[in-house]
Design a protein around this motif. Structure first.
Motif, short mmCIF file in Angstrom:
data_model
loop_
_atom_site.label_atom_id
_atom_site.label_comp_id
_atom_site.label_asym_id
_atom_site.label_seq_id
_atom_site.Cartn_x
_atom_site.Cartn_y
_atom_site.Cartn_z
N TYR A 96 0.85 -1.19 0.00
CA TYR A 96 0.00 0.00 0.00
C TYR A 96 0.89 1.24 0.00
N LEU A 97 1.62 1.44 -1.10
CA LEU A 97 2.58 2.53 -1.18
C LEU A 97 2.17 3.56 -2.22
N ALA A 98 2.54 4.80 -1.92
CA ALA A 98 2.33 5.91 -2.86
C ALA A 98 3.44 6.93 -2.62
N VAL A 99 3.60 7.82 -3.58
CA VAL A 99 4.55 8.92 -3.43
C VAL A 99 3.80 10.10 -2.83
N ASP A 100 4.40 10.73 -1.84
CA ASP A 100 3.79 11.89 -1.19
C ASP A 100 3.63 13.02 -2.21
N SER A 101 2.47 13.64 -2.24
CA SER A 101 2.21 14.70 -3.23
C SER A 101 3.03 15.96 -2.98
N ARG A 102 3.52 16.14 -1.76
CA ARG A 102 4.31 17.33 -1.44
C ARG A 102 5.81 17.11 -1.56
N ASP A 103 6.21 15.83 -1.63
CA ASP A 103 7.63 15.49 -1.66
C ASP A 103 7.81 14.24 -2.51
N ARG A 104 8.28 14.39 -3.72
CA ARG A 104 8.39 13.29 -4.68
C ARG A 104 9.41 12.22 -4.27
N ASN A 105 10.23 12.50 -3.26
CA ASN A 105 11.21 11.52 -2.80
C ASN A 105 10.78 10.81 -1.52
N LEU A 106 9.53 11.01 -1.12
CA LEU A 106 8.99 10.38 0.08
C LEU A 106 7.94 9.35 -0.33
N ILE A 107 8.18 8.09 0.01
CA ILE A 107 7.23 7.02 -0.25
C ILE A 107 6.49 6.75 1.05
N VAL A 108 5.17 6.74 0.99
CA VAL A 108 4.36 6.64 2.21
C VAL A 108 3.51 5.37 2.21
N ASP A 109 3.19 4.93 3.43
CA ASP A 109 2.29 3.81 3.66
C ASP A 109 0.87 4.39 3.71
N MET A 110 0.07 4.03 2.74
CA MET A 110 -1.26 4.62 2.58
C MET A 110 -2.28 4.12 3.60
N ARG A 111 -1.95 3.12 4.36
CA ARG A 111 -2.95 2.53 5.27
C ARG A 111 -3.27 3.38 6.48
#
Length: 121
Positions: free
Chosen positions: A53-68
């Motif tokens: 459940y991963l996505a790239v943060d919309s404010r920081d393209r180098n930050l991968i976030v856990d969407m859960r």
């Protein structure tokens, strides 16, 4: 694509519409990432940990976030993620980042949602 809405069910039901974002696609979102690098291995470990459940943060393209997980259930504002560095060496690890400092306004918003109240903002 992830759609992030919240539904409060009790004596009454209230739907809180949220945002949407693309699922992580490494060739598209991180074309610079060397598949043999330590950062790529760290991304795959984080993918396993987060059940993909991963996505790239919309404010920081180098930050991968856990969407859960997010402080506010209908927002795309992950509680944690990993930060990649495009200029890092092949042996460098990603950084771990948390986002757990709620403002009084965000806590009030969460409380309104828990009680099934309409959001005024």
């Amino acid at each position: 694509m992830y759609y992030v809405d919240a539904i409060r069910v009790g004596f009454t039901t209230r739907i809180y519409s949220g945002g949407r974002t693309e699922k992580l696609n490494i060739p598209k979102h991180l074309p610079w990432l060397d598949p043999a690098s330590q950062q790529a291995k760290d991304v795959e470990r984080f993918r396993w940990f987060s059940r993909d459940y991963l996505a790239v943060d919309s404010r920081d393209r180098n930050l991968i976030v856990d969407m859960r997980y997010s402080m506010i259930p209908n927002e795309i504002d992950a509680l944690w993620g990993i930060r990649l560095n495009p200029s890092a060496s092949a042996a460098a690890h990603v950084g771990y980042q948390t986002n757990r400092e709620p403002s009084p306004e965000r806590l009030q918003k969460l409380k309104r949602m828990l009680y099934g109240e309409p959001l005024t903002d």
